[in-house]
Design a protein around this motif. Structure first.
Motif, PDB file in Angstrom:
ATOM      1  N   ALA A 164      11.026   5.978   5.254  1.00  0.00           N
ATOM      2  CA  ALA A 164       9.588   5.685   5.277  1.00  0.00           C
ATOM      3  C   ALA A 164       8.953   6.023   6.624  1.00  0.00           C
ATOM      4  N   THR A 165       7.777   6.642   6.554  1.00  0.00           N
ATOM      5  CA  THR A 165       6.966   6.949   7.727  1.00  0.00           C
ATOM      6  C   THR A 165       5.544   6.455   7.474  1.00  0.00           C
ATOM      7  N   GLU A 166       4.645   6.781   8.367  1.00  0.00           N
ATOM      8  CA  GLU A 166       3.276   6.301   8.257  1.00  0.00           C
ATOM      9  C   GLU A 166       2.609   6.775   6.972  1.00  0.00           C
ATOM     10  N   ILE A 167       2.856   8.026   6.572  1.00  0.00           N
ATOM     11  CA  ILE A 167       2.223   8.543   5.353  1.00  0.00           C
ATOM     12  C   ILE A 167       2.681   7.759   4.131  1.00  0.00           C
ATOM     13  N   CYS A 168       3.917   7.270   4.161  1.00  0.00           N
ATOM     14  CA  CYS A 168       4.431   6.483   3.037  1.00  0.00           C
ATOM     15  C   CYS A 168       3.692   5.148   2.924  1.00  0.00           C
ATOM     16  N   ARG A 169       3.332   4.589   4.074  1.00  0.00           N
ATOM     17  CA  ARG A 169       2.625   3.315   4.071  1.00  0.00           C
ATOM     18  C   ARG A 169       1.153   3.469   3.683  1.00  0.00           C
ATOM     19  N   GLU A 170       0.614   4.675   3.813  1.00  0.00           N
ATOM     20  CA  GLU A 170      -0.807   4.891   3.590  1.00  0.00           C
ATOM     21  C   GLU A 170      -1.137   5.569   2.263  1.00  0.00           C
ATOM     22  N   GLN A 171      -0.265   6.469   1.802  1.00  0.00           N
ATOM     23  CA  GLN A 171      -0.590   7.267   0.628  1.00  0.00           C
ATOM     24  C   GLN A 171       0.499   7.156  -0.432  1.00  0.00           C
ATOM     25  N   HIS A 178       7.298  11.423  -0.598  1.00  0.00           N
ATOM     26  CA  HIS A 178       6.773  12.319   0.431  1.00  0.00           C
ATOM     27  C   HIS A 178       7.886  13.084   1.136  1.00  0.00           C
ATOM     28  N   THR A 204       0.843  -1.192   0.000  1.00  0.00           N
ATOM     29  CA  THR A 204       0.000   0.000   0.000  1.00  0.00           C
ATOM     30  C   THR A 204       0.879   1.244   0.000  1.00  0.00           C
ATOM     31  N   GLY A 205       0.278   2.382  -0.353  1.00  0.00           N
ATOM     32  CA  GLY A 205       1.018   3.627  -0.330  1.00  0.00           C
ATOM     33  C   GLY A 205       2.153   3.634  -1.332  1.00  0.00           C
ATOM     34  N   HIS A 244       8.234   1.924   0.007  1.00  0.00           N
ATOM     35  CA  HIS A 244       8.371   2.165   1.441  1.00  0.00           C
ATOM     36  C   HIS A 244       8.924   0.976   2.243  1.00  0.00           C
TER      37      HIS A 244
END
Length: 343
Positions: A314-321, A337, A303-304, A308
């Motif tokens: 990689a951070t949370e936004i990388c995993r989500e978007q 990102h 995902t994202g 990532h």
């Protein structure tokens, strides 16, 4: 190959003969190429977009499995079954190649867009002599007489620096070296004066001297004929030597697009930086740095951001978007990102 220890971005500049224009020769927009399998749908290309300008040499680089060769096959509509174009557009002179009939595409292949393949010996018909391969193409595609086709075949072989071109007409592909077979493939590709040449790993399997000669030959095509090129390669040194712009592909997407000087001098995507760190240098000892992990399974991409799982930033936004590809400078685009943290 090709002086892999020198500072590529600093030493390599786009050819002065290349003058960008506003209108692209080829425009790929949102291209999606899928392969249905028993295990599920493999989305090899999933929204690929890029332009190639007249007279420009673009390099598509990335690891095996990134979708580089499928991109070339999609443009020419020569995908192996069950591959298919599932969406997007491939614009050439106002025509969407993705929407044309097979008959219309046959008129475009070779005449407007030509391709040279990774294994030239396998791509050439072993039952035909070099002369037959060339003259049949010239007579069918350009309506030449037998004598005109023979004369043009000799000229074409000479133009790609094959010695004794008249004598070579009577030999078969298996009687030629790999480098000579690649030159014959280039001659065939040039036989109908295409505006765009797609070269899929054109130097793979060749010795260093022959690799250099093929690269110089591809440069000549642009200088003398103005032929735009898409060069598919995993060889960063070759891309630096030959190309004007580089598109870095990862898991079916372009994650960074910029001039050669920018890619090798100021890469801003963590994947691009990892590729550059892993290239060999003369005099280097010990193991090469590697990017941890592997290219994701196209059946189950992450995902994202698809990079990532392997990315140190990689951070949370990388995993989500999934990050959009955005301009960060003149002609420099990156899909990350955290690109501002990559300096």
């Amino acid at each position: 190959m090709l002086e892999i220890d020198r500072p590529l971005g600093a030493a390599t500049q786009p050819d002065s003969s290349f003058v960008p224009t506003v209108e692209p020769l080829l425009s790929v927009q949102g291209l999606r190429t899928h392969f249905p399998t028993r295990r599920g749908l493999v989305k090899v290309l999933d929204g690929l977009s890029f332009d190639v300008l007249p007279g420009q040499i673009m390099g598509l680089v990335g690891e095996t499995g990134s979708g580089k060769s499928v991109t070339g096959a999609s443009i020419l509509r020569i995908l192996k079954k069950p591959g298919r174009i599932a969406g997007g557009a491939i614009w050439l002179h106002g025509r969407n190649l993705a929407a044309l009939s097979e008959k219309q595409m046959r008129e475009i292949r070779g005449t407007e867009i030509a391709m040279i393949f990774q294994n030239p010996r396998a791509a050439l018909n072993p039952l035909l002599t070099i002369g037959q391969l060339l003259t049949q193409t010239l007579r069918y595609r350009r309506g030449m007489t037998a004598q005109q086709a023979r004369d043009e075949a000799i000229r074409l072989l000479g133009s790609v620096h094959i010695p004794d071109p008249e004598q070579r007409l009577s030999v078969y592909p298996h009687q030629l070296s790999g480098g000579m077979c690649q030159r014959v493939m280039i001659a065939l590709a040039l036989s109908c004066n295409p505006q765009l040449l797609i070269a899929d790993e054109p130097t793979t399997g060749l010795d260093v001297t022959t690799q250099y000669q093929i690269v110089q030959l591809l440069k000549e095509l642009r200088t003398q004929r103005g032929t735009a090129q898409i060069v598919i390669t995993h060889d960063l040194a070759m891309a630096a030597e030959l190309c004007d712009v580089i598109a870095v592909m990862y898991a079916g997407e372009i994650v960074e697009l910029a001039t050669v000087a920018e890619i090798f001098g100021q890469p801003r995507h963590p994947y691009t930086q990892g590729l550059l760190r892993s290239r060999p240098k003369l005099g280097q000892s010990g193991a090469l740095p590697v990017i941890p992990g592997n290219v994701p399974n196209p059946l189950k991409p992450p995902t994202g951001c698809r990079f990532h799982p392997r990315c140190p930033l990689a951070t949370e936004i990388c995993r989500e978007q999934m990050p959009p590809r955005q301009p960060i400078g003149a002609g420099h685009e990156v899909a990350c990102h955290h690109w501002e943290q990559t300096l």
